[in-house]
Design a protein around this motif. Structure first.
Motif, short mmCIF file in Angstrom:
data_model
loop_
_atom_site.label_atom_id
_atom_site.label_comp_id
_atom_site.label_asym_id
_atom_site.label_seq_id
_atom_site.Cartn_x
_atom_site.Cartn_y
_atom_site.Cartn_z
N ALA A 152 0.82 -1.21 0.00
CA ALA A 152 0.00 0.00 0.00
C ALA A 152 0.85 1.26 0.00
N LEU A 153 2.18 1.12 0.00
CA LEU A 153 3.10 2.26 0.03
C LEU A 153 2.76 3.23 1.15
N VAL B 61 3.69 -6.41 2.05
CA VAL B 61 5.01 -5.83 2.30
C VAL B 61 4.90 -5.16 3.66
N ALA B 62 5.39 -5.84 4.69
CA ALA B 62 5.10 -5.47 6.07
C ALA B 62 5.53 -4.04 6.39
N GLU B 63 6.67 -3.62 5.84
CA GLU B 63 7.19 -2.29 6.17
C GLU B 63 6.30 -1.17 5.63
N GLN B 64 5.42 -1.48 4.66
CA GLN B 64 4.62 -0.43 4.01
C GLN B 64 3.12 -0.69 4.12
N ALA B 65 2.72 -1.63 4.99
CA ALA B 65 1.32 -2.05 5.01
C ALA B 65 0.40 -1.08 5.73
N GLU B 66 0.91 -0.39 6.75
CA GLU B 66 0.06 0.49 7.55
C GLU B 66 0.21 1.95 7.10
N PRO B 67 -0.86 2.73 7.23
CA PRO B 67 -0.78 4.14 6.85
C PRO B 67 0.26 4.88 7.68
N ASP B 68 1.07 5.68 7.02
CA ASP B 68 2.09 6.49 7.69
C ASP B 68 2.33 7.73 6.86
N PRO B 69 1.91 8.90 7.34
CA PRO B 69 2.04 10.12 6.52
C PRO B 69 3.47 10.54 6.25
N ALA B 70 4.43 9.97 6.99
CA ALA B 70 5.83 10.30 6.74
C ALA B 70 6.41 9.52 5.56
N PRO C 110 5.99 8.55 -2.66
CA PRO C 110 5.06 7.42 -2.52
C PRO C 110 4.29 7.14 -3.81
N ASN C 111 5.02 6.90 -4.87
CA ASN C 111 4.44 6.69 -6.19
C ASN C 111 5.12 5.46 -6.78
N PRO C 112 4.37 4.39 -7.09
CA PRO C 112 5.02 3.18 -7.60
C PRO C 112 5.79 3.36 -8.89
N GLU C 113 5.57 4.47 -9.59
CA GLU C 113 6.32 4.74 -10.82
C GLU C 113 7.71 5.30 -10.54
N GLU C 114 7.94 5.80 -9.32
CA GLU C 114 9.21 6.46 -9.02
C GLU C 114 10.29 5.43 -8.70
N PRO C 115 11.53 5.71 -9.12
CA PRO C 115 12.63 4.78 -8.84
C PRO C 115 12.75 4.48 -7.35
N GLY C 116 12.89 3.21 -7.02
CA GLY C 116 13.09 2.79 -5.64
C GLY C 116 11.82 2.52 -4.85
N ALA C 117 10.68 3.02 -5.32
CA ALA C 117 9.45 2.87 -4.55
C ALA C 117 9.04 1.41 -4.38
N MET C 118 9.41 0.57 -5.35
CA MET C 118 8.99 -0.83 -5.32
C MET C 118 10.07 -1.77 -4.80
N ASP C 119 11.17 -1.24 -4.31
CA ASP C 119 12.28 -2.10 -3.91
C ASP C 119 11.88 -3.09 -2.82
N LEU C 120 11.18 -2.64 -1.80
CA LEU C 120 10.76 -3.54 -0.73
C LEU C 120 9.76 -4.57 -1.22
N ALA C 121 8.90 -4.18 -2.15
CA ALA C 121 7.95 -5.13 -2.72
C ALA C 121 8.67 -6.23 -3.48
N PHE C 122 9.69 -5.85 -4.23
CA PHE C 122 10.44 -6.86 -4.99
C PHE C 122 11.24 -7.76 -4.05
N ALA C 123 11.76 -7.20 -2.97
CA ALA C 123 12.47 -8.03 -2.00
C ALA C 123 11.52 -9.04 -1.37
N THR C 124 10.32 -8.61 -1.06
CA THR C 124 9.31 -9.53 -0.52
C THR C 124 8.95 -10.59 -1.55
N ALA C 125 8.84 -10.19 -2.80
CA ALA C 125 8.47 -11.13 -3.86
C ALA C 125 9.55 -12.20 -4.07
N ARG C 126 10.80 -11.80 -3.93
CA ARG C 126 11.86 -12.79 -4.10
C ARG C 126 11.81 -13.86 -3.01
#
Length: 546
Positions: A227-228, A251-260, A267-283
């Motif tokens: 949920a970024l 993706v546990a680190e990004q599952a809960e709302p956090d305005p920071a 916080p845009n899945p198109e931006e470089p690096g935004a999906m890194d944790l998701a890909f680590a979880t997927a691996r």
């Protein structure tokens, strides 16, 4: 001028209802920080078809309670002028800083103006608000969100009673009503009188999500979901459970709302690096798909396993997902108009034509796509998909995720993947390769200068492809109302240049269409497409001076 600025700031301070922004502004005044004050009082945030969006802070050029109260008062005056006094305004909000405050202020202003107000029970996805407007018979809706903007931003999105976002002339009329609002002391803001909704609206929305799936379709796709740090997790997991899909791996680190938004730069899945944790979880989890929503869950990003990609996972472009969903709906027999914005791939038109469906192209934004008569499916390359226009007349990242998961499940039964289907589409319709040249700026004059250069000296060729037509979209066309943009048609390619409506960016949308030959096939077409896109990007950047 120095004294005028200080006087203006003190006048604003005197009626600011928020202790936090009062302290901020008082500190700037005491420090005589003229540069910071000038930035906050250089004008006012402009209300347009995207509503309001900007950085949080004190003053009329920032998002704050004073600005929101004025916006709400102007909207209320507009609704009453349209004969909708006493009507219901439903209000939703995300989990960003100040979102709940802005929602309460809006409800208070609506109540004080003689309208009825109902606030969603907690931070929820924007599509839930868009659904609630028609479900509750509201005359308007407000969503407090900055979508995928940086953490320091917030925004204010307005919908009309038909469940779609405002378009001209309503935006101009509301802006004029906001400008006419006098001192805040004259805006009636009772401390109660509005309704806090229960979960009934959310339950009705979730029941509606089932409608996007075929009865009896396979539901076997395993998904990793992020949920970024936004509001999507609880609603998406509930929708997947109702549909009978396996429980998504979060993706546990990004599952809960956090305005920071602590794990991402943007916080845009198109931006470089935004999906890194998701890909680590997927691996670790080895799913069939990775799905991401942006913070207000109206956009849906998709990634697929790809051995040739760095890290073993590849993000699909919005145009690729748009074509996949269109092909899936066609296979299911969907009938009606398929629509997209002008910056999205022309491939959708070919898919619709082949299926005997209508096709329409609109200006950028779902405020236009959602208004297409007879709409069955609409999408925009920026990860927005409207797959159930009878339920939500806007992009919806929850129902889009369900439909992608259904498609992946169907293909899984056939021992195929989304990449296999993309190959089939390219062979049938030609390879439609897209890319974007996007420049984020601090000084908006950089964008204005680039647009001026291109208008005064339009390129005659890009990447060796002759420009066959150059349209200044600010003059409008037979099909489109005026907008600030340029469109170039080339031999086998298309380029659109426009300032972003929500961020300080100049965006250039590139597409090349390469036939897939029987001899050299897709690899050669992809190589040719990549070469042409790189050349267009290089030559366009030089022509625009960016």
């Amino acid at each position: 001028m120095q004294q005028d600025l200080i006087t203006q700031a003190r006048s604003w301070l005197a009626e600011d209802p928020d202790p936090e922004t009062r302290d901020e502004l008082a500190g700037l005044i005491d420090a005589q920080d003229l540069d910071a004050l000038a930035a906050r009082f250089a004008g006012t945030l402009q209300f347009g078809t995207a509503g309001l969006r900007g950085e949080l802070g004190a003053g009329p050029m920032r998002m704050n309670r004073s600005v929101v109260i004025r916006a709400a008062a102007g909207l209320a005056a507009h609704l009453k002028a349209q004969g909708q006094a006493g009507g219901l305004v439903v209000i939703g909000y995300d989990a960003r800083y100040k979102s709940a405050d802005f929602a309460r202020d809006t409800a208070s202003v609506m109540t004080g103006a003689g309208l009825r107000a109902a606030v969603l029970p907690r931070p929820l996805p924007t599509p839930v608000l868009a659904y609630a407007i028609r479900h509750l018979g509201a005359v308007a809706g407000v969503e407090v969100t900055a979508s995928h903007n940086p953490p320091r931003d917030n925004g204010y999105k307005v919908y009309l009673g038909d469940g779609s976002q405002i378009v001209p002339p309503a935006d101009g009329e509301i802006a004029a009503a906001i400008a006419a609002v006098g001192p805040l002391a004259g805006v009636d803001r009772p401390g109660s009188g509005w309704e806090i909704l229960g979960d009934e609206v959310l339950d009705a929305y979730l029941a509606r999500t089932d409608a996007v799936l075929d009865a009896g379709s396979p539901r076997t796709a395993q998904v990793v979901y992020t949920a970024l740090h936004g509001v999507g997790t609880s609603v998406l997991t509930a929708a997947f459970a109702r549909a009978g899909f396996p429980e998504p791996v979060l993706v546990a680190e990004q599952a809960e709302p956090d305005p920071a938004f602590p794990t991402v730069a943007f916080p845009n899945p198109e931006e470089p690096g935004a999906m890194d944790l998701a890909f680590a979880t997927a691996r670790r989890a080895n799913p069939d798909l990775v799905i991401a929503n942006d913070p207000d869950a109206d956009r849906c990003a998709v990634a697929v396993p790809d051995a040739s990609a760095d890290g073993g996972w590849r993000m699909l472009r919005g145009d690729e997902v748009g074509a996949l969903l269109a092909a899936h709906l066609v296979t299911r027999g969907a009938a009606g108009v398929f629509a997209e914005s002008i910056v999205s791939s022309s491939l959708l038109g070919r898919i619709a034509e082949k299926a005997g469906n209508g096709y329409e192209e609109t200006l950028t934004g779902f405020k236009w796509i959602a208004r297409v008569e007879g709409l069955r499916y609409g999408y925009e390359e920026a990860l927005g998909y409207c797959v159930d226009p009878d339920g939500v007349r806007d992009k919806d990242g929850i129902t889009a995720a369900l439909l992608v998961a259904e498609l992946a499940s169907v293909l899984k039964e056939q021992k195929r993947t989304l990449l296999d289907l993309l190959d089939d589409i390219a062979v049938e319709h030609g390879l439609h390769a897209t890319d974007q040249l996007s420049v984020r700026v601090e000084d908006l004059s950089v964008i204005a200068d680039a647009m001026r250069r291109l208008r005064e000296n339009p390129p005659a060729a890009l990447a060796g492809l002759a420009v066959t037509s150059a349209e200044d979209l600010s003059e409008g066309t037979e099909q489109l109302p005026p907008t600030d943009g340029l469109r170039y048609q080339l031999r086998g390619a298309r380029v659109i240049v426009r300032p972003s409506g929500t961020e300080p960016k100049l965006k250039c949308y590139l597409e090349v269409v390469v036939p897939v030959g029987p001899a050299d096939g897709l690899p050669a077409a992809r190589a040719k497409g990549a070469e042409l896109l790189a050349g267009i990007k290089r030559d366009l950047s030089a022509a625009a001076g960016i």
